[in-house]
Enzyme design. Sequence first.
Site, PDB file in Angstrom:
ATOM      1  N   SER A 164       0.838  -1.188   0.000  1.00 42.68           N
ATOM      2  CA  SER A 164       0.000   0.000   0.000  1.00 42.68           C
ATOM      3  C   SER A 164       0.882   1.250   0.000  1.00 42.68           C
ATOM      4  O   SER A 164       1.943   1.281   0.613  1.00 42.68           O
ATOM      5  CB  SER A 164      -0.949   0.008   1.195  1.00 42.68           C
ATOM      6  N   SER A 197       2.613  -2.250   4.241  1.00 39.35           N
ATOM      7  CA  SER A 197       2.701  -0.805   4.024  1.00 39.35           C
ATOM      8  C   SER A 197       4.018  -0.454   3.360  1.00 39.35           C
ATOM      9  O   SER A 197       5.020  -1.158   3.526  1.00 39.35           O
ATOM     10  CB  SER A 197       2.620  -0.069   5.364  1.00 39.35           C
ATOM     11  N   ASP A 198       4.028   0.629   2.589  1.00 39.17           N
ATOM     12  CA  ASP A 198       5.312   1.205   2.221  1.00 39.17           C
ATOM     13  C   ASP A 198       5.990   1.636   3.521  1.00 39.17           C
ATOM     14  O   ASP A 198       5.335   1.835   4.554  1.00 39.17           O
ATOM     15  CB  ASP A 198       5.117   2.392   1.280  1.00 39.17           C
ATOM     16  N   TRP A 199       7.302   1.785   3.481  1.00 42.88           N
ATOM     17  CA  TRP A 199       8.078   1.975   4.712  1.00 42.88           C
ATOM     18  C   TRP A 199       7.703   3.299   5.395  1.00 42.88           C
ATOM     19  O   TRP A 199       7.899   4.361   4.821  1.00 42.88           O
ATOM     20  CB  TRP A 199       9.564   1.885   4.392  1.00 42.88           C
ATOM     21  N   ALA A 201       4.601   4.144   6.052  1.00 45.56           N
ATOM     22  CA  ALA A 201       3.325   4.652   5.548  1.00 45.56           C
ATOM     23  C   ALA A 201       2.175   4.429   6.520  1.00 45.56           C
ATOM     24  O   ALA A 201       1.189   5.179   6.484  1.00 45.56           O
ATOM     25  CB  ALA A 201       2.987   4.006   4.203  1.00 45.56           C
TER      26      ALA A 201
END
Length: 780
Positions: A164, A197-199, A201
């Site tokens: 995401s 999640s993106d890092w 996010a």
Amino acid sequence: MWSLPGVAEVGLAPIVMSDGPIGVRGREWTGDAAIALPSPTAQAASWDPALAEESGRLLAQEARRKGVHVLLAPTVNLHRSPLGGRHFEGFSEDPLLTGEMAAAFVRGVQSGGVATTVKHFVANDSETDRMSVDVVVGERALRELYLAPFEAVVKKGGAWGVMSAYNAVNGLSMTENSGLQNGVLRGEWGFDGFVVSDWTASRDTVGSVSGGTDVAMPGPVTVYGEHLAAAVRDGRVEESVVDDLVRRVLRLAARVGALEGAPAAVAQFPAEIDGAAHARVVAARSFVLARNEGDLLPLAGVRSVAVSGMAASEPRVMGGGSAQVFVPHVASPLEALREALPGVEVSYEVGTDARTQLPPVPGEFRSLARDREGAVLREDTLVESRVGWMGELPEGVDPERLASVELTGSFTPEVSGDHRFAVAGIGRFTLTLDGASVFDGALVPGSPDPVAAFIDPPSMRVTVPLTAGVPVSLVLTAGIAPEQVSGPLKLVFFTLGHTGPRHDDETGIDRAARAAGEADVAVVFVNTTESVESEGFDRKSLVLPGRQDDLVARVAAANERTVVVMTAGAPVEMPWVEDVSAVLLTWFGGQEFAGALADVLTGAAEPGGRLPTTWPVRLADAPVSEVVPSGGKLVYDEGVFIGYRAWERGETAPAFWFGHGLGYTDWSYDDVAAEAGGGEVLATVRVHVANAGDRAGREVVQVYLEPVDADAERPARWLAGFASVAAGAGDVAEAVVEVPKRAVQVWDEGAGDWRTVGGSYVVHAGRSVADLRISAVVEV
């Protein structure tokens, strides 16, 4: 930073994740060698899903070698605006081409027992304010364009993971967007994998849980863990919802062989692939011959070639950001060309240097992490003058004790004169040469995005006179501030760059032009730089950095037989294009770029690429260009009209249309037939083409649909399928293309569902969206 911890009591091993789309970096940013394939734009330019699938198998092989279970790729965000700084990591402006290539890549990776995470879900199509921007997009455009490649990769690729994005869509952060992650992704498409999640996010515990985000990265402290346990105890999150998250993580673990007692999804891995050989094939297959007046290429019967441009000797073979991997050695295109042209005089002039960051000093270096008393916490041997720790510190380096990192080595110049050294990084630095201080100062980042600061850090240059053959000792000391290593995203990175004596630009361009005027053929190398095209920031213009346009113009004026080799991950302006004989677009060509380029320039291989994205003459002509949010919002007010769909509505033609690409032979399109399909297939299109040239070749047959009754709410035509064929000189080949039923459907916002638009459609077959050779009609 890069793994989920194991739980030995239940037989759960740690699950290791790694970037990226062109190679498997592993847990470390530098030092751990990896194969570097051409950029995803290059993969897409091949229009060959089978080649992309083999690339996936190769990266799974690399991942297993490095103990990696999850590959953080592919990126399927679209090339909405040519200014997108990270487009090299995506595939195309077209959702069908993107989806087909990405699905094949995913099948390849996962056939090797390694999970993929398709990213960045969704509408993360530019970099400006990417962590906070709210993308406002209509439901129809969202469905028909931006969600479409994700749907294809889930349904046709069987992806085990989705990442995401940082951004919000229509007011709701993607990590908390239940409607898209639970409703569309899981509910409508049947996705049974995990969402990560993106890092950094994930910002809210309850929001991320209810939004369907299974894993919040990076650790060790996230919005989950104790925060999630507290939310369950307080009644803000149902325990059954946590069970769902856990179940999906366990399913991932089982699939990649990290859960004891559960059979892995793949019992037998594919045969080993020669990584270097595959990278060379992909590169040549991706090169797009955009222009070739007088059939100058392939080079034949030449006695002298004048080469110019920094990228000829020091090529840029990958984009910046999380796509980067460490490659121990990259061959020089100049040397490869000299080897491929024995008996031909190949001269070289730099011409101009557009780089803002100088390359690391080659040779053996040591890094020493020290505490406040000067004691060494860790010592490493490096093969260049670069230190890069992002996310985690190496074993033995205690963040509470770390005070400095020292980079030491020696350098022996090959030529006498003024040499430039550059310190690039964030923090306070001291540089000494033979014990004498030449720089002592602080460098401050210009961007709040940590990745942008990592890729394009501030720098300072010093000029030092050196004598050929006399070695000098180099010591660069970086002071480490507590805030660099105290948060979840620990950042210690710096580079000691170097370049030898250079002429000023005007002198260099003049020398290159004089050399070109004395040669049979001139070959000019031009490229974007890491400061222009990278993750973390968008481009401000499409103009080549520095004075590279001046170099091309002066060389072309001196020699009408000029070839331009363009290294860029996405479109650039080429004001000189009508003044040169040939233009070869090479994207970021990976570690075997030099050999592949020599193959193509000399005719040992054919440039097999076709444009995956339309190239404008000027940025001002681009129908969609805005990437800068206003008031925190980026409005996609163009609807479904991006890329060639938008260009066809305008009055200005691009430099090169979507799908364009020349080869070394000619093709005739002889006949086309469209047969009614069944199920999800609208029609099967059969196209017979003949190789009308005098050498074997490969053709990409592209099929477009055009409604007979024009509709202002729909594009004039759109890509509906494609297939590659190969044939010898004079031979005939048949391309078979299955057109999906989705090609004649639109998203009905009122009904909230797909609607088939009946009527008559022209089925075009041709070489690009603007070069349609033959057609038939189907009724829907």
